[in-house]
Structure formats: C-alpha cells, structure tokens
Design a protein around this motif. Structure first.
Motif, short mmCIF file in Angstrom:
data_model
loop_
_atom_site.label_atom_id
_atom_site.label_comp_id
_atom_site.label_asym_id
_atom_site.label_seq_id
_atom_site.Cartn_x
_atom_site.Cartn_y
_atom_site.Cartn_z
N VAL B 164 86.02 37.01 25.69
CA VAL B 164 86.97 36.00 26.14
C VAL B 164 86.24 34.97 27.00
N LYS B 165 85.38 35.48 27.88
CA LYS B 165 84.65 34.57 28.75
C LYS B 165 83.53 33.82 28.03
N MET B 166 82.95 34.52 27.04
CA MET B 166 81.84 33.89 26.33
C MET B 166 82.27 32.71 25.48
N THR B 167 83.58 32.67 25.12
CA THR B 167 84.03 31.52 24.33
C THR B 167 83.80 30.22 25.09
N SER B 168 83.68 30.32 26.44
CA SER B 168 83.45 29.10 27.22
C SER B 168 82.10 28.47 26.90
#
Lengths: 256, 244
Positions: B164-168
């Motif tokens: 979820v965070k890596m999509t940033s």
C-alpha cells in the motif's frame, strides 16, 4: 483366475536408500481376514516394507500384486516402470493406512477428515458421506465428535479418527505403522481395542508394532524382521513359545 | 508555525485525494493478488525436480530481490518503451507500468514467503493425503494450500501493508495516487504540512482497515470448533439480515 490369488502379495521386493538395501528380496502374502503383526528392532526395514505395500514408496526390485493385479508399477513398452502418482492414487484407495504420528489434517474437522477421500473420489453426496462418517465414528467409539478439530482431541482420540479416516473408502486391507508408539501409555489401550474389534469383524490387517500383547492375542500371524529380511514367520502361539528360534528369543528378551 | 486546518480538511474530503486513495488501494490489491498467485507457482518452481525450472525460478527471485523498486518502476516506464515500440502506445499507462513493476518485484518476495510456508507443513500431511488416494493437485489443493495460508497470513499481511505504501513510489512515473496528488497541491501552494498530512491520513486509515481484516483472517484460520462455529454464526447472521 483371481479366485485363488492372494489379497496382497509381495514377491522379491527390494527397497534401497542411497544404494543400500533396507528391504531385501522379501516375499510375503496375506489373505482375507488374516491379521499379521510385524515385529523387529528399529531400523530393521519393517516400516519401509509396510510403506512399500501401501504404495507410498517406489520399490527397486520385485513386484506387488493386489487381488492378483500388478500395483505400483505399470507395463510400458514391454518394460516394467514405476507408476506415476496419478496412477497410484486409484490403487491406494483400496488400501487403508494408519501412521505412527496420526497425520490428521489440522485444518479440517473430524468429519471433514473422514469424508475428504469420499469427496475427492466422488463416492457419495454430502449427506450420504456425513452418515458414513457418523457410522464409522461410532465404530471407533467417537460418536458426537464430528465437529471437533484434531487440536481438541487427545492422542488416542486422534489415532482413532485416523483409523476412521482410513476406513472411509471401505478398504480391503488396513496397514498400521506403529499405531500406538506415539501415544502416552494410558491411551494405548483405547486404540488397540478399536484395532481388535476391526480384526474381529474380519478386516485384513498388517500391523507393524512393538505391542507384544497385541501380536500374541489378536494377530493370527507374527513376523520378525531383522536387517531388511523376514527371519521368522509363525502363528503367534509358536512365535511366543519357548521353542522358537534363537533370534526371536533374543529380540523378545529385549522388548519384554 | 502555521497549520491551516481548513486546507487539511478540504484536501482530506476532496475528490482528488479520494481518487488517489482508490488508485493506491486498487493497485496494491491487484499487485498483491497477482503476486500471491504467481509467487505460489514460482515457489513450486523453486522446489521442482527439473533443474532448468529450479534454476530459472531461483534466478528470478535473486534478480528481483536485488533491484530496488524505484529503479524497476523507472526502467519499466522509461526504458522499456525505448526497447519495445508497442509500449509507446496509449494503453501503456502509468497504472499498468506500476502494476507490472510492482508485481514483478512482489512475486519474488511472495515466492519466498510461500516456499517457507510450504516447507513448514509436516511431511506426514502429504503422506496421509497420498495414502488416501489423493492425486498430486488434489493434495496440494485440499491439504497443503489451506495449511500454507495459515502460516503465510502474517508475513503476507506485512507485505500488503508495505505494498500500500510502496504504491507511492509510482508518483515518480506520474501515477496520480495519493502522494502525487498531494505533491501537486504542494507545488502550487507550498503548504507542505496540510497536504502531505492529508495524504498520510489516508494511508493511516487504509492500513488500519486492513489490520482489522487481517486479524479476522487469522481467527478464521485458528482451526478449532468454537471459532468455526462462531464465524459461521456471524456469516449466517449476516445472511439473515440481508434476507430481512
């Protein structure tokens, strides 16, 4: 032709691990209703032989026949080769196997453990299979346990469920690999009782065991394994009589 | 010090941030689902009897564990179209590029998790399944996968939160997810605190919701009769409410 064929027949069976034979050229046959106890020191190859009979270990020599039919191997371009896992699956369904460490499926309830094989072999409807499970559970003295999970059962109860699971497909022979060795002493009795009643009902059984009492009182035949070979094969009353062989006496002195 | 709450709340409830959040979460879910499925087969490949399959699977895991995610995204978005003209066409969007890049990477990591989860299942389980006459795929489906899932849930949950965070990271290839949306507002107004906090709030909510789901899944896999009864009662209750 198969009228007279033995139920299960092993001829010159050899099994090697890393080039070393742990089962050496064994020939053995059993007929319907016979209860065979296999005794022997650990590492004598008795469990390996049992697994070979259960078609769980490919053999390196000899052949196994079930009701006269070759099992575990197939004829391919005139040569005999080990059957594939897919082919073995149907052969195994006629043979029930009970393990030392139960090996129940922990993610399934007691009922699901028993009915899984019926489901994958498409043997009956869900409600028919539930009835089958209930009646087998009654046989092993565990009526009312169908919704329990293995983690909620004692070792003795787990092993009785494992026996029930092996009975589900209606096998013609039951193989037991040290069924009571992993149990606390006070739980051994309840498992042996179930096995005894199976024997009384005429089930053909081969039991690898250290329970001398079972071999003496329930079995119709006692076999002693040593270093991969059958060294004694007698009715229990002779096997356990003082006049037996030197080798058997030495072994019995060790375990009694 | 100045923090303008109205700017923060305006951003929080704006359509563009919600869209950014939806982009981030759908991308993370799609990547995770693809990576679990592909990773499962890759894990089987690493245990294959075929030397070539085993070697290729190990090489894949080695490669994608070593290369940073950001670099993979840039390679796919900027370098790949130079090599393959078909990727210059309109269908090749930042979303697809991000999905490809993150899936390539996540598959390698999931394969390792699944491989160790499979290895944790006692060998007697497969033996018992074979003794019952289950064919190889039947044994995998009925016996190995359910037991693998239980072991794999906690580390996979971790992976998903990371995802979820890596999509940033995909903001660098101009995917309009949360960080990209916030950065655009920041570059217009220089109100760093308000807009980046709004984005951070979304991540916090998304991850919290997921953690609830994870603990539910862990309970479902506790394998005892009280939980299985309680959970079936819950789902039955739900059905009854729907019918009412």
């Amino acid at each position: 032709m198969h009228e007279t064929a033995p139920l299960l027949q092993a001829t010159n069976v050899t099994k090697k691990y890393h080039g070393e034979a742990v089962v050496k050229n064994i020939s053995f046959e059993t007929n319907t209703g016979q209860v065979t106890a296999i005794l022997g020191p650990s590492g004598s190859g008795k469990s390996t032989f049992l697994r070979a009979l259960a078609l769980l270990e490919p053999i390196d020599g000899g052949e196994i026949r079930f009701e006269g039919q070759l099992v575990g191997q197939i004829q391919k371009r005139g040569r005999r080769v080990n059957a594939s896992e897919r082919q073995l699956a149907s052969h195994r369904a006629a043979i029930g196997m009970v393990f030392q460490s139960f090996n129940l499926f922990p993610h399934m309830s007691v009922e699901q453990n028993i009915t899984l094989a019926l489901k994958v072999h498409r043997r009956g409807t869900t409600s028919e299979n539930r009835h089958t499970a209930d009646s087998i559970l009654q046989k092993v003295g565990l009526s009312g346990f169908s919704t329990k999970f293995p983690s909620e059962l004692s070792g003795g109860q787990q092993q009785r469920v494992a026996i029930a699971r092996a009975l589900a497909l209606g096998p013609k022979i039951m193989l037991f690999d040290e069924p009571t060795s992993a149990l606390d002493p006070e739980l051994v009795r309840e498992v042996l009782k179930v096995m005894e009643s199976l024997a009384e009902q005429g089930m053909t059984m081969i039991v690898v065991t250290h329970e001398v009492g079972f071999a003496k009182n329930v079995a119709s035949r006692a076999i002693l394994f040593d270093r991969g070979e059958i060294v004694e094969d007698l009715p229990p009353e002779q096997f356990f009589s003082p006049g037996n062989s030197e080798r058997t006496r030495t072994f019995l002195e060790h375990v009694l | 010090m100045s923090f303008d709450p109205s700017l923060y709340f305006e951003a929080l409830f704006s359509k563009s941030y919600l869209k950014g959040a939806v982009t981030a979460i759908t991308l993370a879910v799609l990547v995770q689902v693809a990576a679990v499925i592909l990773g499962f087969f890759l894990a089987l490949g690493r245990e294959s009897k075929n030397t070539l399959v085993r070697g290729l699977s190990a090489a894949y895991v080695w490669l994608f564990r070593a290369v940073p995610a950001l670099l993979i995204l840039i390679l796919i978005w900027n370098a790949l179209p130079q090599l393959l003209p078909v990727m210059k066409e309109a269908w090749f969007s930042p979303y697809i590029a991000a999905f490809l890049g993150l899936t390539l990477l996540e598959t390698a990591l999931m394969a390792e998790i699944i491989r160790s989860a499979l290895a944790s299942i006692p060998s007697g389980q497969l033996l018992a399944a074979r003794a019952l006459g289950l064919k190889p795929w039947s044994a995998i489906w009925h016996v190995q996968i359910p037991q693998m899932i239980r072991v794999a849930i906690p580390p996979t949950g971790n992976q998903f939160i990371n995802m979820v965070k890596m999509t940033s990271l995909a903001s660098v290839i101009s995917l309009q997810e949360l960080l990209y949306t916030a950065a655009q507002d920041v570059s217009r107004t220089f109100s760093y605190a308000e807009y980046y906090s709004a984005a951070a709030t979304y991540y916090l909510v998304l991850v919290s919701l997921f953690m609830v789901a994870q603990s539910w899944a862990e309970r479902k896999y506790s394998w005892d009769s009280s939980t299985s009864k309680r959970l079936s009662r819950v789902s039955r209750g739900r059905k009854e409410t729907q019918n009412a």
